[in-house]
Motif scaffolding. Sequence first.
Motif, PDB file in Angstrom:
ATOM      1  N   UNK A  61       0.851  -1.181   0.000  1.00  0.00           N
ATOM      2  CA  UNK A  61       0.000   0.000   0.000  1.00  0.00           C
ATOM      3  C   UNK A  61       0.890   1.236   0.000  1.00  0.00           C
ATOM      4  N   UNK A  62       0.628   2.141  -0.917  1.00  0.00           N
ATOM      5  CA  UNK A  62       1.403   3.378  -1.024  1.00  0.00           C
ATOM      6  C   UNK A  62       0.480   4.559  -0.771  1.00  0.00           C
ATOM      7  N   UNK A  63       0.802   5.347   0.263  1.00  0.00           N
ATOM      8  CA  UNK A  63      -0.022   6.495   0.643  1.00  0.00           C
ATOM      9  C   UNK A  63       0.760   7.777   0.386  1.00  0.00           C
ATOM     10  N   UNK A  64       0.250   8.591  -0.524  1.00  0.00           N
ATOM     11  CA  UNK A  64       0.838   9.907  -0.774  1.00  0.00           C
ATOM     12  C   UNK A  64       0.179  10.943   0.147  1.00  0.00           C
ATOM     13  N   UNK A  65       0.965  11.946   0.541  1.00  0.00           N
ATOM     14  CA  UNK A  65       0.423  13.040   1.340  1.00  0.00           C
ATOM     15  C   UNK A  65       0.441  12.768   2.830  1.00  0.00           C
ATOM     16  N   UNK A  66       1.471  12.099   3.325  1.00  0.00           N
ATOM     17  CA  UNK A  66       1.498  11.666   4.726  1.00  0.00           C
ATOM     18  C   UNK A  66       1.491  12.829   5.712  1.00  0.00           C
ATOM     19  N   UNK A  67       1.871  14.015   5.285  1.00  0.00           N
ATOM     20  CA  UNK A  67       1.944  15.152   6.207  1.00  0.00           C
ATOM     21  C   UNK A  67       0.690  16.022   6.186  1.00  0.00           C
ATOM     22  N   UNK A  68      -0.273  15.690   5.332  1.00  0.00           N
ATOM     23  CA  UNK A  68      -1.514  16.441   5.271  1.00  0.00           C
ATOM     24  C   UNK A  68      -2.560  15.867   6.209  1.00  0.00           C
ATOM     25  N   UNK A  69      -3.704  16.546   6.309  1.00  0.00           N
ATOM     26  CA  UNK A  69      -4.748  16.114   7.237  1.00  0.00           C
ATOM     27  C   UNK A  69      -5.264  14.717   6.904  1.00  0.00           C
ATOM     28  N   UNK A  70      -5.523  14.464   5.619  1.00  0.00           N
ATOM     29  CA  UNK A  70      -6.034  13.159   5.223  1.00  0.00           C
ATOM     30  C   UNK A  70      -4.948  12.095   5.315  1.00  0.00           C
ATOM     31  N   UNK A  71      -3.735  12.444   4.927  1.00  0.00           N
ATOM     32  CA  UNK A  71      -2.628  11.496   5.020  1.00  0.00           C
ATOM     33  C   UNK A  71      -2.367  11.064   6.454  1.00  0.00           C
ATOM     34  N   UNK A  72      -2.414  12.012   7.386  1.00  0.00           N
ATOM     35  CA  UNK A  72      -2.234  11.674   8.805  1.00  0.00           C
ATOM     36  C   UNK A  72      -3.369  10.778   9.287  1.00  0.00           C
ATOM     37  N   UNK A  73      -4.584  11.055   8.799  1.00  0.00           N
ATOM     38  CA  UNK A  73      -5.730  10.226   9.187  1.00  0.00           C
ATOM     39  C   UNK A  73      -5.545   8.797   8.700  1.00  0.00           C
ATOM     40  N   UNK A  74      -5.034   8.623   7.484  1.00  0.00           N
ATOM     41  CA  UNK A  74      -4.799   7.273   6.974  1.00  0.00           C
ATOM     42  C   UNK A  74      -3.756   6.546   7.819  1.00  0.00           C
ATOM     43  N   UNK A  75      -2.735   7.244   8.246  1.00  0.00           N
ATOM     44  CA  UNK A  75      -1.730   6.603   9.091  1.00  0.00           C
ATOM     45  C   UNK A  75      -2.353   6.088  10.382  1.00  0.00           C
ATOM     46  N   UNK A  76      -3.220   6.890  10.980  1.00  0.00           N
ATOM     47  CA  UNK A  76      -3.868   6.506  12.225  1.00  0.00           C
ATOM     48  C   UNK A  76      -4.837   5.332  12.013  1.00  0.00           C
ATOM     49  N   UNK A  77      -5.661   5.420  10.982  1.00  0.00           N
ATOM     50  CA  UNK A  77      -6.672   4.381  10.738  1.00  0.00           C
ATOM     51  C   UNK A  77      -6.011   3.069  10.334  1.00  0.00           C
ATOM     52  N   UNK A  78      -5.003   3.141   9.470  1.00  0.00           N
ATOM     53  CA  UNK A  78      -4.325   1.917   9.043  1.00  0.00           C
ATOM     54  C   UNK A  78      -3.589   1.263  10.208  1.00  0.00           C
ATOM     55  N   UNK A  79      -3.044   2.071  11.113  1.00  0.00           N
ATOM     56  CA  UNK A  79      -2.390   1.523  12.304  1.00  0.00           C
ATOM     57  C   UNK A  79      -3.405   0.823  13.195  1.00  0.00           C
ATOM     58  N   UNK A  80      -4.573   1.448  13.381  1.00  0.00           N
ATOM     59  CA  UNK A  80      -5.625   0.858  14.215  1.00  0.00           C
ATOM     60  C   UNK A  80      -6.118  -0.466  13.644  1.00  0.00           C
ATOM     61  N   UNK A  81      -6.121  -0.583  12.324  1.00  0.00           N
ATOM     62  CA  UNK A  81      -6.618  -1.813  11.706  1.00  0.00           C
ATOM     63  C   UNK A  81      -5.605  -2.952  11.739  1.00  0.00           C
ATOM     64  N   UNK A  82      -4.382  -2.641  12.167  1.00  0.00           N
ATOM     65  CA  UNK A  82      -3.354  -3.685  12.370  1.00  0.00           C
ATOM     66  C   UNK A  82      -3.178  -4.569  11.128  1.00  0.00           C
TER      67      UNK A  82
END
Length: 321
Positions: A3-24
């Motif tokens: 999975x490749x996520x662009x925009x890790x420093x933006x609001x949506x990118x940060x949200x994806x980092x949090x949600x993907x981490x929670x989903x383990x």
Amino acid sequence: MNILVFGKDGQLGKAFQSVLTDQKLGEHRIHYVGRAQCDLSNADAITNLLRETKPNLIINAAAYTAVDQAEQEIDLAYAINANAPAILAQYAVKEGATLLHYSTDYVFDGTKTTAYFESDARNPLGVYGKSKAAGEEAIEKVFAAHPNPQAQFAILRTSWVYGDGGNFIRTILRLARERESLKVIANQYGVPTSAPWLASISLAMVLDENHQLRSFPSGLYHAIPQGETTWYELACFSVQVALDAGADLKLRPDRIIAIPASEYPLPAPRPMNSRLARSALDALMNQISKGSDVTKWQQWQQSWQEPVADYVQDLVLHKRS
């Protein structure tokens, strides 16, 4: 799966980092990239990154979003918002990958008196909207020209995003600590969209209960919570929630003054009506929710007030506004 996520420093990118981490998603390799890791205005940099990471799922949460500055930085806006999505689409159709791309209500001129459907004609007003519309069209053209049954895409249009970063709600709460009165535009309509809510809905759309890619109809989808509001109503609601949560504010909702957009001119035009009809994603989420975790459907059915209230209360609790 990669999975490749662009925009890790933006609001949506940060949200994806949090949600993907929670989903383990331990069995998946997830790559988060920001501007420092990949300049989306550089076609070679994008191509090289795709070649290195070989993603099965591309989440493009990055964009040039400086609406007013885009009027001067036209080439840069188009490079990031139009050319980069085209490159991602070309990779997806070649490798049979899934592409999630995020777009905006700014692709419409806002003159319609009711909510916009995915099928409504694009007619953006400024450079930002035009560049985002060009990105949508580029993805559609690439997939149409190179059909691959293994490849799929979703362009998710959204509006008024807020999350971990600068946004309207945080600005209002900051000003509410400093001022006893405030003027806010009351004749622009839209829907506030929580970045974590949007990330969660997006993953429910593309990943099944086993965290594997699911098939879905490629195309345009509107992804916003239920309801509608104005900037003025959002400001009043946010201030009241903050006060109820114990925030020390000078401003009270009855001291927020409703004004027309004409009294607050900006370099780039904004659509007066940003309401988006969500029937396409409604149908898909309804299908996905059958026989699966009902919480996904419940989350999809949330009104805009619920996540805004949670967001404001969290800001007050952690003194982050």
